[in-house]
Every structure is written in C-alpha cells, then in structure tokens.
Design a protein around this motif. Structure first.
Motif, mmCIF file in Angstrom:
data_model
loop_
_atom_site.group_PDB
_atom_site.id
_atom_site.type_symbol
_atom_site.label_atom_id
_atom_site.label_comp_id
_atom_site.label_asym_id
_atom_site.label_seq_id
_atom_site.Cartn_x
_atom_site.Cartn_y
_atom_site.Cartn_z
ATOM 1 N N MET A 191 0.811 -1.212 0.000
ATOM 2 C CA MET A 191 0.000 0.000 0.000
ATOM 3 C C MET A 191 0.843 1.258 0.000
ATOM 4 N N ASP A 192 0.321 2.321 -0.604
ATOM 5 C CA ASP A 192 0.945 3.625 -0.409
ATOM 6 C C ASP A 192 0.267 4.224 0.835
ATOM 7 N N VAL A 193 0.883 3.989 2.002
ATOM 8 C CA VAL A 193 0.235 4.306 3.271
ATOM 9 C C VAL A 193 -0.027 5.807 3.422
ATOM 10 N N SER A 194 0.964 6.661 3.067
ATOM 11 C CA SER A 194 0.743 8.102 3.290
ATOM 12 C C SER A 194 -0.382 8.622 2.399
ATOM 13 N N GLU A 195 -0.460 8.109 1.176
ATOM 14 C CA GLU A 195 -1.558 8.537 0.290
ATOM 15 C C GLU A 195 -2.912 8.095 0.867
ATOM 16 N N PHE A 196 -2.928 6.863 1.389
ATOM 17 C CA PHE A 196 -4.185 6.349 1.965
ATOM 18 C C PHE A 196 -4.621 7.205 3.154
ATOM 19 N N ILE A 197 -3.638 7.533 4.025
ATOM 20 C CA ILE A 197 -3.982 8.310 5.226
ATOM 21 C C ILE A 197 -4.487 9.692 4.828
ATOM 22 N N SER A 198 -3.830 10.325 3.844
ATOM 23 C CA SER A 198 -4.284 11.678 3.531
ATOM 24 C C SER A 198 -5.670 11.642 2.894
#
Ligand code: 5GP
Length: 204
Positions: A191-198
């Motif tokens: 996953m692209d975690v930072s993209e998901f969180i934002s």
C-alpha cells in the motif's frame, strides 16, 4: 503496482507445482509465471503450460537481451523468469505466482521486496522426498541423486522465507497455502500508506 508476487521455492518433488495448480483453480485473480528452461520436458509436461522449453542458445540470447527478471543454473540446466509478462499482470492487480529456486528468490527480493510474499515448501525429512522422487518415476537414479544433493543445500536457505510448508499431507498444506495466498494480498507493504492516510483524513 497493483498486484503482488507469491514466490514458492523448495526442493524438487516437494509439491510446489501441485499447490500452484490448486491455487490457480481457487483464486480467480491468480496468475502463474511460466518459466523458461533448457531442461528436457518430463512425461506429461506441456510446452507453454509447465515451462517454455527452449534451447541453450535461445536462453543465452534471452539473457543478453535482458529478458529475465532473474535466471539461474539449477541441476546443470538454465531456468529463468521473464520480466515483461509479470509486470503486465502486476499492473492488472493479479496475484502472480513464481516457482523459483533459492538463487532466483534472492534476486527477486533485490528487485521487488515490497511486493513479495515467500513460501518455502519441503517435506519433514529427506527420506520422504527421496521416496516421492522415486515414486514420480520421471527421473533417472543419477538425476534423483543430483536433485537430493541440491535439496540439502536449498534447505540451508529456508530461513530467508516468510513462511514454511511441510508438505507431508497435501490437504493440510493446500489449506495453509491458500491462507497464505489470501493474506499475501493484504500486506501493508503493498500500500501507499501516506496517500491512503491523507485521503482517509479528507472529510469533505
Ligand atoms: P524442475 O526441474 O524440478 O521443474 O525444477 C528444478 C528447480 O528449478 C526447482 O527448484 C524450481 O523451483 C526451479 N525453477 C523453476 N523455474 C525457475 C525459474 O524461473 N528461475 C529459477 N531461478 N528457478 C526456477
């Protein structure tokens, strides 16, 4: 990349191909990466299904052309995984399965670590592997001896894998293999975690 890679290694005769066959039947999105090899087909093996059976010259040309994600010499024959079809299937979001030896696994890890879940398949002891290879009846005694010797050195790499399957009972091993295959698609490293969180934190 939307898909992920499930790498299976382990001694010849440990049952990797049978496990892969069943996962392909069970999981619609699964794809098997068909390797190229210079070894002779065994009875019942089909070109383009089990392997792409090629000559040594053709294989060496493909090495020079940068065709392979990885290749290795195993039991005096070349084996290699083509890069292009794998990239295509990963883009489509598939679960891409590769049956590769321990050398190939190391190279694949250098290139695709975040996409890989790795499984080492073996038997509970060398004797049962020997019995299985003899029962399979597809190899000469000399070839079986070579495969057993190679198995001993492959076993020393098993701690480099995420999971181990002791395939003494196929039904149990398949049950565990399917659990690993499903879980491999939920790895956080995919996953692209930072993209998901934002996007998750974006209320409006
Ligand atoms: P077999 O001759 O029994 O089909 O395979 C012999 C060994 O070659 C097995 O350990 C198998 O995992 C490995 N192998 C099969 N395809 C590949 C490949 O594309 N790359 C590498 N590195 N090993 C492979």
């Amino acid at each position: 990349m939307k898909g992920n890679l499930l790498v299976l290694s382990g001694p010849s005769g440990s049952g990797k191909s049978s496990l892969i066959k069943e996962v392909l039947l069970e999981i619609e999105d699964a794809y098997f990466s068909i390797s190229s090899t210079t070894r002779e087909p065994r009875e019942g093996e089909v070109d383009g299904v089990n392997y792409h059976f090629v000559s040594k010259d053709e294989f060496e040309r493909d090495i020079d052309a940068g065709f392979f994600l990885e290749w290795a010499k195993v039991h005096d024959n070349y084996y290699g995984t083509s890069l292009k079809p794998i990239l295509k299937e990963l883009q489509k979001g598939k679960l891409v399965m590769c049956d590769i030896d321990v050398q190939g696994h190391k190279i694949a890890q250098e290139k695709f670590a975040s996409l890989i879940t790795s499984v080492f398949v073996t038997t509970s002891d060398q004797k049962s592997l020997q019995e299985r290879l003899l029962k399979r009846g597809t190899d000469t005694h000399e070839v079986i001896e070579r495969r057993l010797a190679n198995a001993v050195s492959e076993m020393t790499c098993m701690n480099e894998y995420d999971f181990v399957l002791i395939n003494d009972d196929f039904k149990t091993a398949l049950h565990d293999m399917l659990a690993i295959a499903y879980a491999s698609r939920r790895k956080i490293s995919l996953m692209d975690v930072s993209e998901f969180i934002s996007s998750w934190a974006n209320i409006e």
